[in-house]
Design a protein around this motif. Structure first.
Motif, PDB file in Angstrom:
ATOM      1  N   GLN A  87       4.994 -11.587  42.545  1.00  0.00           N
ATOM      2  CA  GLN A  87       5.335 -12.353  41.359  1.00  0.00           C
ATOM      3  C   GLN A  87       4.583 -13.677  41.395  1.00  0.00           C
ATOM      4  O   GLN A  87       4.322 -14.231  42.460  1.00  0.00           O
ATOM      5  N   ILE A 132       5.818 -13.885  36.249  1.00  0.00           N
ATOM      6  CA  ILE A 132       4.974 -12.732  35.946  1.00  0.00           C
ATOM      7  C   ILE A 132       5.029 -11.800  37.154  1.00  0.00           C
ATOM      8  O   ILE A 132       4.721 -12.216  38.273  1.00  0.00           O
ATOM      9  N   SER A 139       8.594  -8.907  33.452  1.00  0.00           N
ATOM     10  CA  SER A 139       8.169 -10.310  33.446  1.00  0.00           C
ATOM     11  C   SER A 139       9.038 -11.079  32.454  1.00  0.00           C
ATOM     12  O   SER A 139       9.658 -10.496  31.561  1.00  0.00           O
TER      13      SER A 139
END
Length: 290
Positions: free
Chosen positions: A41, A49, A112
């Motif tokens: 991430q 994200i 996300s």
């Protein structure tokens, strides 16, 4: 002057060694169940994200070329077939050929955070590229971005300002976003139905949100591509993006740098067309020497 010549010679020597020392793709990939996969991430503008990195082997011991895959705008075409493996399947396919493949969800998509925003997508990709550059076993000189449709637009914009993106391939990508100028409220309502605009108060400024599409317009930025290799793939039966837009991107690309492939009777979702995958894999092999 002498120092610069030494640097140039040394760089060329490294390139030559890097290509000659690579084993063939069939020799570097483990079985699917054994290959390493890392979830990751990254945070862009406070938005998380999430993505995954697919390695060709269980225990990497050298540097690999990498393809960063950028998905398109969800729900923009036909319904996803039940046997469609998604972008995971494409990443696994590329890893089976000896490449590292990275997939991730842009803001507003998948797991996300955030809401769909075209300029925000470009910043998400920039954040992911930075993360990939700092990932072990990744060759920072062989980073390729592969973008589909709207993801291709984000990729063109990001590659216009980043010389570390060695190669760029865009598939079914628009040259402009004039369609979004027609009725922004209707478009936003549609994106809410698709689940990519999640916050009832988003966008806080509709005019500024629409301007993001104008600012990122691919036909404006493709001429500024900083990398070494550029590929444009499009289907001549694309039901969403007219073939003429692919030719417009080609004409505006840096002279002598781009290649364009038109797939006969190819529709918008070319990720599911094996002819497109074959073109991409052959091109990756040629430019990455893998």
């Amino acid at each position: 002057m002498e120092l610069n010549l030494i640097r140039v010679f040394f760089g060329k020597l490294l390139d030559a060694l890097r290509i000659k020392s690579r084993p063939g793709a069939t020799a570097v990939s483990d079985a699917l169940k054994d290959r390493r996969q890392d979830a990751f991430q990254a945070v862009c503008e406070g938005i998380t994200i999430r993505g995954r990195t697919f390695f060709p082997v269980a225990k990497p011991s050298r540097q690999y070329p990498v393809v960063i895959i950028c998905h398109g705008i969800p729900g923009s075409g036909a319904q996803r077939p039940p046997d469609d493996p998604g972008y995971d399947g494409l990443a696994e396919e590329l890893a089976s050929k000896g490449l590292v493949a990275v997939i991730f969800n842009f803001r507003g998509c998948g797991d996300s955070g955030g809401n769909f925003d075209m300029m925000g997508w470009a910043r998400d990709l920039e954040t992911v590229v930075d993360r990939v550059l700092n990932t072990p076993y990744i060759d920072p000189t062989r980073i390729v971005v592969l973008g589909f449709s709207g993801g291709g637009a984000a990729a063109i914009y990001a590659a216009a300002d980043n010389p570390q993106i060695f190669g760029l391939a865009v598939v079914g990508t628009p040259a402009d976003f004039k369609i979004f100028e027609a009725d922004p409220d209707k478009i936003i309502a549609d994106f809410r139905k698709r689940g990519i605009i999640r916050d009832p108060a988003f966008p806080p400024d509709v005019k500024n949100w629409v301007h993001g599409f104008e600012a990122i317009e691919p036909c404006r930025w493709i001429a500024h591509f900083k990398g070494k290799h550029l590929l444009i793939v499009h289907g001549d039966a694309d039901e969403l993006i007219p073939l003429e837009q692919a030719y417009e991107l080609f004409e505006r690309a840096p002279a002598g740098l781009a290649q364009v492939f038109v797939i006969p009777e190819g529709v918008h979702r070319l990720r599911l067309d094996q002819r497109c995958i074959d073109i991409l894999e052959k091109w990756f092999s040629q430019i990455l020497g893998w």
